[in-house]
Scaffold this motif. Structure first.
Motif, PDB file in Angstrom:
ATOM      1  N   ALA A  21       1.017  -1.226   0.169  1.00 44.34           N
ATOM      2  CA  ALA A  21       0.082   0.061  -0.070  1.00 44.34           C
ATOM      3  C   ALA A  21       0.855   1.380   0.098  1.00 44.34           C
ATOM      4  O   ALA A  21       0.444   2.170  -0.626  1.00 44.34           O
ATOM      5  CB  ALA A  21      -0.909   0.153   1.117  1.00 44.34           C
ATOM      6  N   TRP A  22       2.061   1.188   0.660  1.00 48.57           N
ATOM      7  CA  TRP A  22       3.064   2.186   0.734  1.00 48.57           C
ATOM      8  C   TRP A  22       3.544   2.820  -0.549  1.00 48.57           C
ATOM      9  O   TRP A  22       3.861   3.754  -0.833  1.00 48.57           O
ATOM     10  CB  TRP A  22       4.089   2.361   1.831  1.00 48.57           C
ATOM     11  N   PHE A  23       3.278   1.901  -1.621  1.00 45.50           N
ATOM     12  CA  PHE A  23       3.719   2.248  -3.081  1.00 45.50           C
ATOM     13  C   PHE A  23       3.159   3.396  -3.694  1.00 45.50           C
ATOM     14  O   PHE A  23       3.636   4.045  -4.411  1.00 45.50           O
ATOM     15  CB  PHE A  23       3.719   0.732  -3.912  1.00 45.50           C
ATOM     16  N   TYR A  24       1.855   3.454  -3.295  1.00 49.27           N
ATOM     17  CA  TYR A  24       0.937   4.599  -3.562  1.00 49.27           C
ATOM     18  C   TYR A  24       1.080   5.971  -2.671  1.00 49.27           C
ATOM     19  O   TYR A  24       0.194   6.902  -2.952  1.00 49.27           O
ATOM     20  CB  TYR A  24      -0.426   4.161  -3.648  1.00 49.27           C
ATOM     21  N   GLY A  50       7.854   8.468  -3.530  1.00 45.97           N
ATOM     22  CA  GLY A  50       8.236   9.209  -4.294  1.00 45.97           C
ATOM     23  C   GLY A  50       7.268   9.489  -5.464  1.00 45.97           C
ATOM     24  O   GLY A  50       6.732   8.727  -6.039  1.00 45.97           O
ATOM     25  N   GLU A  51       7.181  10.837  -5.866  1.00 48.52           N
ATOM     26  CA  GLU A  51       6.513  11.049  -7.015  1.00 48.52           C
ATOM     27  C   GLU A  51       7.149  10.648  -8.205  1.00 48.52           C
ATOM     28  O   GLU A  51       8.249  10.436  -8.255  1.00 48.52           O
ATOM     29  CB  GLU A  51       6.091  12.361  -7.135  1.00 48.52           C
ATOM     30  N   GLY A  52       6.442  10.712  -9.293  1.00 49.34           N
ATOM     31  CA  GLY A  52       6.821  10.171 -10.591  1.00 49.34           C
ATOM     32  C   GLY A  52       8.152  11.037 -11.087  1.00 49.34           C
ATOM     33  O   GLY A  52       9.090  10.455 -11.751  1.00 49.34           O
ATOM     34  N   LEU A  53       8.168  12.427 -10.816  1.00 46.00           N
ATOM     35  CA  LEU A  53       9.067  13.270 -11.047  1.00 46.00           C
ATOM     36  C   LEU A  53      10.587  12.732 -10.698  1.00 46.00           C
ATOM     37  O   LEU A  53      11.614  13.020 -10.944  1.00 46.00           O
ATOM     38  CB  LEU A  53       9.234  14.469 -10.711  1.00 46.00           C
ATOM     39  N   VAL A  54      10.517  11.929  -9.469  1.00 49.83           N
ATOM     40  CA  VAL A  54      11.707  11.594  -8.850  1.00 49.83           C
ATOM     41  C   VAL A  54      12.000  10.218  -9.183  1.00 49.83           C
ATOM     42  O   VAL A  54      13.013   9.478  -8.243  1.00 49.83           O
ATOM     43  CB  VAL A  54      11.998  12.194  -7.505  1.00 49.83           C
ATOM     44  N   ALA A 110       9.091  22.315 -14.991  1.00 54.48           N
ATOM     45  CA  ALA A 110       8.697  20.884 -14.556  1.00 54.48           C
ATOM     46  C   ALA A 110       7.089  20.955 -14.187  1.00 54.48           C
ATOM     47  O   ALA A 110       6.710  22.100 -13.533  1.00 54.48           O
ATOM     48  CB  ALA A 110       9.400  20.453 -13.299  1.00 54.48           C
ATOM     49  N   THR A 111       6.453  19.989 -14.404  1.00 51.28           N
ATOM     50  CA  THR A 111       4.829  19.656 -14.193  1.00 51.28           C
ATOM     51  C   THR A 111       4.785  18.527 -13.848  1.00 51.28           C
ATOM     52  O   THR A 111       5.611  17.487 -13.977  1.00 51.28           O
ATOM     53  CB  THR A 111       4.206  20.100 -15.516  1.00 51.28           C
ATOM     54  N   ARG A 112       3.766  18.303 -13.000  1.00 52.72           N
ATOM     55  CA  ARG A 112       3.346  17.001 -12.315  1.00 52.72           C
ATOM     56  C   ARG A 112       1.637  16.744 -12.335  1.00 52.72           C
ATOM     57  O   ARG A 112       0.941  17.910 -12.490  1.00 52.72           O
ATOM     58  CB  ARG A 112       3.602  16.896 -10.984  1.00 52.72           C
ATOM     59  N   TRP A 113       1.227  15.664 -12.491  1.00 53.67           N
ATOM     60  CA  TRP A 113      -0.060  15.556 -12.377  1.00 53.67           C
ATOM     61  C   TRP A 113      -0.548  14.129 -11.942  1.00 53.67           C
ATOM     62  O   TRP A 113       0.133  13.258 -11.825  1.00 53.67           O
ATOM     63  CB  TRP A 113      -0.980  15.757 -13.778  1.00 53.67           C
ATOM     64  N   PRO A 114      -1.690  13.848 -11.280  1.00 52.15           N
ATOM     65  CA  PRO A 114      -1.981  12.568 -10.797  1.00 52.15           C
ATOM     66  C   PRO A 114      -2.627  11.643 -11.747  1.00 52.15           C
ATOM     67  O   PRO A 114      -3.283  11.745 -12.739  1.00 52.15           O
ATOM     68  CB  PRO A 114      -3.033  12.907  -9.610  1.00 52.15           C
ATOM     69  N   THR A 115      -2.435  10.215 -11.152  1.00 53.97           N
ATOM     70  CA  THR A 115      -3.237   9.135 -11.801  1.00 53.97           C
ATOM     71  C   THR A 115      -4.250   8.803 -10.771  1.00 53.97           C
ATOM     72  O   THR A 115      -3.759   8.781  -9.533  1.00 53.97           O
ATOM     73  CB  THR A 115      -2.164   7.922 -12.204  1.00 53.97           C
ATOM     74  N   VAL A 128      -2.568   9.595  -7.329  1.00 49.13           N
ATOM     75  CA  VAL A 128      -1.195   9.422  -7.023  1.00 49.13           C
ATOM     76  C   VAL A 128      -0.479  10.182  -7.917  1.00 49.13           C
ATOM     77  O   VAL A 128      -0.764  10.277  -9.179  1.00 49.13           O
ATOM     78  CB  VAL A 128      -0.991   8.037  -7.421  1.00 49.13           C
ATOM     79  N   PHE A 129       0.520  11.165  -7.528  1.00 49.81           N
ATOM     80  CA  PHE A 129       1.138  11.997  -8.249  1.00 49.81           C
ATOM     81  C   PHE A 129       2.523  11.325  -8.928  1.00 49.81           C
ATOM     82  O   PHE A 129       3.624  11.358  -8.709  1.00 49.81           O
ATOM     83  CB  PHE A 129       1.605  13.282  -7.628  1.00 49.81           C
ATOM     84  N   ALA A 130       2.110  10.299  -9.908  1.00 52.10           N
ATOM     85  CA  ALA A 130       3.267   9.360 -10.390  1.00 52.10           C
ATOM     86  C   ALA A 130       3.574   9.755 -11.813  1.00 52.10           C
ATOM     87  O   ALA A 130       4.537   9.233 -12.355  1.00 52.10           O
ATOM     88  CB  ALA A 130       2.459   8.003 -10.670  1.00 52.10           C
ATOM     89  N   ASN A 131       2.979  11.061 -12.440  1.00 54.12           N
ATOM     90  CA  ASN A 131       3.302  11.672 -13.701  1.00 54.12           C
ATOM     91  C   ASN A 131       3.904  12.942 -13.576  1.00 54.12           C
ATOM     92  O   ASN A 131       3.705  13.720 -12.597  1.00 54.12           O
ATOM     93  CB  ASN A 131       1.867  11.704 -14.410  1.00 54.12           C
ATOM     94  N   GLY A 132       5.041  13.043 -14.635  1.00 55.64           N
ATOM     95  CA  GLY A 132       5.521  14.442 -14.746  1.00 55.64           C
ATOM     96  C   GLY A 132       6.299  14.481 -15.831  1.00 55.64           C
ATOM     97  O   GLY A 132       6.659  13.671 -16.460  1.00 55.64           O
ATOM     98  N   GLU A 133       6.822  15.768 -16.283  1.00 58.39           N
ATOM     99  CA  GLU A 133       7.625  16.195 -17.427  1.00 58.39           C
ATOM    100  C   GLU A 133       8.699  17.106 -16.831  1.00 58.39           C
ATOM    101  O   GLU A 133       8.230  18.114 -16.095  1.00 58.39           O
ATOM    102  CB  GLU A 133       6.758  16.745 -18.459  1.00 58.39           C
ATOM    103  N   ILE A 134       9.790  16.942 -17.363  1.00 61.72           N
ATOM    104  CA  ILE A 134      10.953  17.781 -17.085  1.00 61.72           C
ATOM    105  C   ILE A 134      11.637  18.379 -18.373  1.00 61.72           C
ATOM    106  O   ILE A 134      11.857  17.642 -19.232  1.00 61.72           O
ATOM    107  CB  ILE A 134      11.983  17.332 -16.254  1.00 61.72           C
TER     108      ILE A 134
END
Length: 466
Positions: free
Chosen positions: A223-226, A232-236, A267-272, A304-310
């Motif tokens: 569960a902690w994976f989420y 960590g977020e997708g960006l990292v 840099a941007t981020r968004w959730p799944t 879950v903020f797993a998505n991002g762009e740099i």
């Protein structure tokens, strides 16, 4: 890291053997693994193969629970499979004081870390302080505070003569290796263009899935994976691979000084969003735990903020990396990768879509600076030049100015097999006492960019932070 003296002196080996007085009638080898809190299946993949220089006894220290049981079960499957079974012997300590116990007993000399990322940097720094080598799954750190600690850990590792390294499996994907190799043939590629924010010189995009199979069975996520505070977020996270590849392919064997060579552009981020049913299917837990309550929206879905762009510049070249996480891949597909390196005379493109049967394929595309005959002539010379290294390297035209690159199937390995290749590379560093001078500064540069990008994205979209 500067060249070091041999990492395994006779005195060091004798000391390590003294730590294991109960090992009778067994030839102890120089390298002994210690697995700490294996909450991610990558810890087991390090042991999917055996290594001649590594002792078969592995000491495991972890809290009691399902994650440890899953890790041990996966190792057991490797030990009992019909094709090339492994022969690992797991000596397990279960308890909440697992890390303190590991440091006290020192039953080996290489700590393997792959699990909850919240405390990973603490495990790294304390292991290095104790004079233990560390092979860590990505990401080593997930925020700016962790980055500061990581720099200190690398400095301490240099002082103590130990090797701290992260597991960069994507360097061993054959199409990526060929993309890099072709980009380093000046007469053919012509060097990277400068690019722009709108049209970068190098772009890498990765699509991953929360629900997938590993070694033939559905993966059960903890569960902690989420929880991005722990995973960590997708960006990292996955972007660590992508940033590493940009550096490794574009400026091979060159030191990246993050103070001078990297400029973050945006840099941007968004959730799944995961439904409660999807969460249960992935974790086996019928309810979303309370520690994730702040990430649950008004409809009961988990964000879950797993998505991002740099977008950034590396040594004056525009680059972009992006990662997307969906819940599950369509039937017959899986994780996918897209990459393009834009050169003066050619573009090198890796695709992994339906046309490629969802397997990575490298294409070469003329930019139009040469006529067809001249372009094919330089491509033929490049393929011949690299053919001595890559067995069965050929090309075929698949469109106007577009060519598919292929190699002998024996060079195509899976993501799971790449873990053995990374481990073998790391073991080579340990045995020789040498690591390329660019590896450590480039790891530092990589984590500087990912953690700085996360801080920037949270500032830009502070309304979305969880």
């Amino acid at each position: 890291m500067n060249r070091q003296k041999s990492l395994f002196s006779l005195a060091a080996v004798a000391t390590l053997m003294a730590c294991n007085p109960n090992k009778e009638n067994v030839q102890q080898k120089d390298i002994q693994l210690i697995t700490v809190a294996p909450g991610h299946f990558h810890a087991a993949l390090v042991q999917k193969s055996m290594y001649p220089e590594v002792d078969s006894i592995v000491h495991v220290y972890a809290p009691d629970g399902l994650e440890l049981d899953a890790h041990l079960a996966l190792i057991d499957r490797y030990n009992t499979r019909e094709d090339k079974p492994t022969a690992w012997e797991q000596v397990v300590y279960r308890g909440d004081d697992f890390f303190e116990k590991m440091l006290q007993e020192r039953k080996g000399n290489v700590v393997v870390l792959a699990g909850n990322n919240q405390h990973k940097i603490d495990y790294i720094t304390q292991s290095v302080d104790a004079g233990l080598h560390v092979l860590a799954d990505k990401p080593m750190v997930i925020n700016a505070d962790g980055f500061a600690e990581l720099k200190r850990a690398f400095a301490t590792a240099s002082e103590k003569g130990v090797v701290l390294y992260d597991i960069m499996t994507e360097r061993y994907e054959i199409n990526t290796m060929l993309q890099k190799a072709l980009s380093q043939v000046p007469d053919f590629f012509g060097g990277l263009v400068t690019g722009s924010v709108e049209d970068p010189a190098i772009t890498k995009e990765s699509i991953h899935h929360f629900f997938k199979e590993v070694s033939g069975k559905p993966l059960v996520r903890p569960a902690w994976f989420y929880d991005t505070r722990q995973q960590g977020e997708g960006l990292v996270d996955v972007t660590t691979h992508l940033v590493d590849l940009v550096q490794w392919e574009s400026f091979p064997d060159q030191v990246i000084d993050y103070h001078q060579d990297i400029q973050l552009v945006s840099a941007t981020r968004w959730p799944t969003k995961l439904t409660p049913a999807q969460f249960e299917r992935s974790t086996g837990q019928k309810q979303i735990p309370s520690f994730l309550s702040e990430a649950v929206d008004e409809n009961g879905n988990l964000e879950v903020f797993a998505n991002g762009e740099i977008n950034y510049m590396l040594k004056g070249i525009h680059a972009k990396v992006s990662v997307i996480w969906n819940f599950e891949a369509p039937l017959g597909t899986g994780d996918t990768h897209y990459s393009i390196m834009r050169g003066q005379h050619a573009n090198l493109i890796i695709k992994q879509e339906k046309e490629e049967q969802y397997k990575p394929v490298l294409y070469v595309e003329s930019t139009g600076t040469r006529d067809r005959q001249a372009f094919e002539s330089t491509l033929t010379k490049a393929i011949k030049q690299l053919g001595a290294t890559y067995k069965g390297l050929t090309f075929e035209q698949v469109g106007d100015g577009r060519y598919r690159i292929t190699v002998d199937p024996s060079l195509v390995t899976t993501h799971e097999e790449h873990f053995a290749e990374v481990t073998e590379k790391y073991l080579g560093f340990l045995q020789s006492g040498n690591m390329p001078d660019w590896e450590v500064p480039n790891m530092i540069a990589k984590y500087y960019l990912t953690t700085k990008a996360l801080a920037e994205a949270r500032t830009v979209r502070s309304d979305q932070t969880n």
